[in-house]
Design a protein around this motif. Structure first.
Motif, PDB file in Angstrom:
ATOM      1  N   VAL A 105       1.745  29.918  -7.461  1.00 50.91           N
ATOM      2  CA  VAL A 105       2.340  28.775  -6.762  1.00 50.91           C
ATOM      3  C   VAL A 105       1.363  28.190  -5.748  1.00 50.91           C
ATOM      4  O   VAL A 105       1.193  26.966  -5.668  1.00 50.91           O
ATOM      5  CB  VAL A 105       3.647  29.204  -6.063  1.00 50.91           C
ATOM      6  CG1 VAL A 105       4.183  28.074  -5.192  1.00 50.91           C
ATOM      7  CG2 VAL A 105       4.694  29.613  -7.095  1.00 50.91           C
ATOM      8  N   ILE A 106       0.691  29.067  -4.980  1.00 55.39           N
ATOM      9  CA  ILE A 106      -0.219  28.587  -3.933  1.00 55.39           C
ATOM     10  C   ILE A 106      -1.422  27.870  -4.541  1.00 55.39           C
ATOM     11  O   ILE A 106      -1.700  26.710  -4.227  1.00 55.39           O
ATOM     12  CB  ILE A 106      -0.679  29.758  -3.041  1.00 55.39           C
ATOM     13  CG1 ILE A 106       0.502  30.346  -2.268  1.00 55.39           C
ATOM     14  CG2 ILE A 106      -1.760  29.291  -2.061  1.00 55.39           C
ATOM     15  CD1 ILE A 106       0.189  31.654  -1.573  1.00 55.39           C
ATOM     16  N   VAL A 107      -2.139  28.579  -5.420  1.00 53.56           N
ATOM     17  CA  VAL A 107      -3.371  28.005  -5.985  1.00 53.56           C
ATOM     18  C   VAL A 107      -3.061  26.870  -6.953  1.00 53.56           C
ATOM     19  O   VAL A 107      -3.619  25.773  -6.853  1.00 53.56           O
ATOM     20  CB  VAL A 107      -4.195  29.105  -6.687  1.00 53.56           C
ATOM     21  CG1 VAL A 107      -5.454  28.504  -7.310  1.00 53.56           C
ATOM     22  CG2 VAL A 107      -4.567  30.204  -5.698  1.00 53.56           C
ATOM     23  N   GLY A 108      -2.150  27.125  -7.902  1.00 54.59           N
ATOM     24  CA  GLY A 108      -1.825  26.094  -8.884  1.00 54.59           C
ATOM     25  C   GLY A 108      -1.147  24.892  -8.266  1.00 54.59           C
ATOM     26  O   GLY A 108      -1.442  23.747  -8.624  1.00 54.59           O
ATOM     27  N   GLY A 109      -0.234  25.133  -7.323  1.00 57.27           N
ATOM     28  CA  GLY A 109       0.450  24.025  -6.676  1.00 57.27           C
ATOM     29  C   GLY A 109      -0.492  23.179  -5.834  1.00 57.27           C
ATOM     30  O   GLY A 109      -0.439  21.943  -5.866  1.00 57.27           O
ATOM     31  N   TYR A 110      -1.363  23.827  -5.078  1.00 56.32           N
ATOM     32  CA  TYR A 110      -2.330  23.073  -4.261  1.00 56.32           C
ATOM     33  C   TYR A 110      -3.251  22.252  -5.151  1.00 56.32           C
ATOM     34  O   TYR A 110      -3.510  21.078  -4.882  1.00 56.32           O
ATOM     35  CB  TYR A 110      -3.137  24.045  -3.395  1.00 56.32           C
ATOM     36  CG  TYR A 110      -4.116  23.364  -2.473  1.00 56.32           C
ATOM     37  CD1 TYR A 110      -3.730  22.967  -1.195  1.00 56.32           C
ATOM     38  CD2 TYR A 110      -5.424  23.100  -2.874  1.00 56.32           C
ATOM     39  CE1 TYR A 110      -4.619  22.334  -0.340  1.00 56.32           C
ATOM     40  CE2 TYR A 110      -6.321  22.460  -2.036  1.00 56.32           C
ATOM     41  CZ  TYR A 110      -5.919  22.083  -0.767  1.00 56.32           C
ATOM     42  OH  TYR A 110      -6.796  21.442   0.065  1.00 56.32           O
ATOM     43  N   GLU A 111      -3.752  22.881  -6.233  1.00 56.25           N
ATOM     44  CA  GLU A 111      -4.664  22.189  -7.135  1.00 56.25           C
ATOM     45  C   GLU A 111      -3.981  21.020  -7.833  1.00 56.25           C
ATOM     46  O   GLU A 111      -4.586  19.978  -8.075  1.00 56.25           O
ATOM     47  CB  GLU A 111      -5.190  23.179  -8.187  1.00 56.25           C
ATOM     48  CG  GLU A 111      -6.069  22.577  -9.259  1.00 56.25           C
ATOM     49  CD  GLU A 111      -7.532  22.477  -8.867  1.00 56.25           C
ATOM     50  OE1 GLU A 111      -8.297  21.869  -9.627  1.00 56.25           O
ATOM     51  OE2 GLU A 111      -7.889  23.034  -7.799  1.00 56.25           O
ATOM     52  N   THR A 112      -2.695  21.168  -8.160  1.00 54.72           N
ATOM     53  CA  THR A 112      -1.980  20.144  -8.918  1.00 54.72           C
ATOM     54  C   THR A 112      -1.448  19.025  -8.036  1.00 54.72           C
ATOM     55  O   THR A 112      -1.542  17.848  -8.400  1.00 54.72           O
ATOM     56  CB  THR A 112      -0.809  20.789  -9.687  1.00 54.72           C
ATOM     57  OG1 THR A 112      -1.308  21.826 -10.534  1.00 54.72           O
ATOM     58  CG2 THR A 112      -0.090  19.750 -10.542  1.00 54.72           C
ATOM     59  N   PHE A 113      -0.918  19.379  -6.871  1.00 56.90           N
ATOM     60  CA  PHE A 113      -0.171  18.391  -6.091  1.00 56.90           C
ATOM     61  C   PHE A 113      -0.854  17.949  -4.797  1.00 56.90           C
ATOM     62  O   PHE A 113      -0.438  16.955  -4.205  1.00 56.90           O
ATOM     63  CB  PHE A 113       1.213  18.941  -5.741  1.00 56.90           C
ATOM     64  CG  PHE A 113       2.041  19.290  -6.941  1.00 56.90           C
ATOM     65  CD1 PHE A 113       2.543  18.292  -7.770  1.00 56.90           C
ATOM     66  CD2 PHE A 113       2.303  20.613  -7.255  1.00 56.90           C
ATOM     67  CE1 PHE A 113       3.301  18.604  -8.880  1.00 56.90           C
ATOM     68  CE2 PHE A 113       3.068  20.934  -8.363  1.00 56.90           C
ATOM     69  CZ  PHE A 113       3.568  19.930  -9.184  1.00 56.90           C
ATOM     70  N   VAL A 114      -1.874  18.682  -4.339  1.00 59.41           N
ATOM     71  CA  VAL A 114      -2.481  18.327  -3.053  1.00 59.41           C
ATOM     72  C   VAL A 114      -3.914  17.847  -3.233  1.00 59.41           C
ATOM     73  O   VAL A 114      -4.223  16.673  -3.036  1.00 59.41           O
ATOM     74  CB  VAL A 114      -2.433  19.513  -2.063  1.00 59.41           C
ATOM     75  CG1 VAL A 114      -3.080  19.122  -0.731  1.00 59.41           C
ATOM     76  CG2 VAL A 114      -0.990  19.949  -1.827  1.00 59.41           C
TER      77      VAL A 114
END
Length: 205
Positions: A105-114
């Protein structure tokens, strides 16, 4: 031959710029998840230390383990038995799997949404991160949740004598619902992003 198109470096209008910059409001959420993972790491080591101490005959550590596992026995426990060890190990595995979920969630979410992390070529870049997007992330999260649910269900079945029948039934139903939900997410992703037919020319070749 015409020169390849280069990305335009245009300035956004004020309102679109503010809206696009609002993605950085998610940053404190990911930082909070990192702190939550630190709590999980601390909890993991506390349980592991109790397990090691109980293995060497520490009655107080054994009592804490039994209380945290919710394990009850007709005979007072004076030493570790196979059931308690199995429950503690499953609890440790559960913490590791939840930690893996947090990383996704942290790595994938940051890479995808931020913002991009520019990890291409880094020796420690996760394999799944090279092709991550919102759809892939949903499928991976659903799979991870099924794994966590399986561990919880196994812990319940091992300690089934201390649970009401209604609890066992509902945990099984919830686990089946997780399975069906993951299958539905994977099927939806397959329908929305069908794979190229065999023999089709590759986009790079």
């Amino acid at each position: 031959m015409s020169a390849p198109d280069t990305p335009r470096n245009t300035r956004l209008r004020p309102l679109p710029s503010i809206i696009f910059a609002s993605r950085w409001l998610q940053l404190p959420l990911y930082l909070g998840l990192i702190l939550a993972q630190a709590v999980y790491v601390f909890h993991f080591w506390v349980e592991l230390v109790h397990l090691i101490e109980a293995a060497f005959g520490n009655a107080q550590a054994l009592e804490k383990l039994v209380a945290s596992m919710g394990y009850k026995s007709d005979v007072p426990l004076t030493s570790l038995n196979e059931t308690v060890i199995m429950l503690v190990v499953l609890a440790l595995i559960d913490v590791v799997m939840i930690s893996n979920l947090l990383i996704m969630v942290i790595v994938g979410g940051y890479e995808t949404f931020v913002s991009r992390m520019d990890l291409e070529g880094h020796p420690d870049q996760p394999e799944w991160l090279s092709h991550v997007n919102a759809s892939v992330l949903k499928v991976k999260l659903a799979t991870a949740i099924i794994g966590i649910s399986s561990i919880h269900l196994l812990k319940t079945f091992i300690n089934a004598a201390n649970y009401d029948l209604k609890v066992l039934i509902w945990q099984t139903i919830i686990h089946v619902v997780f399975l069906l939900s993951a299958l539905a997410i994977a099927l939806t992703d397959r329908l929305m992003h069908p794979s190229a037919p065999a023999g089709a020319p590759d986009a790079h070749g």
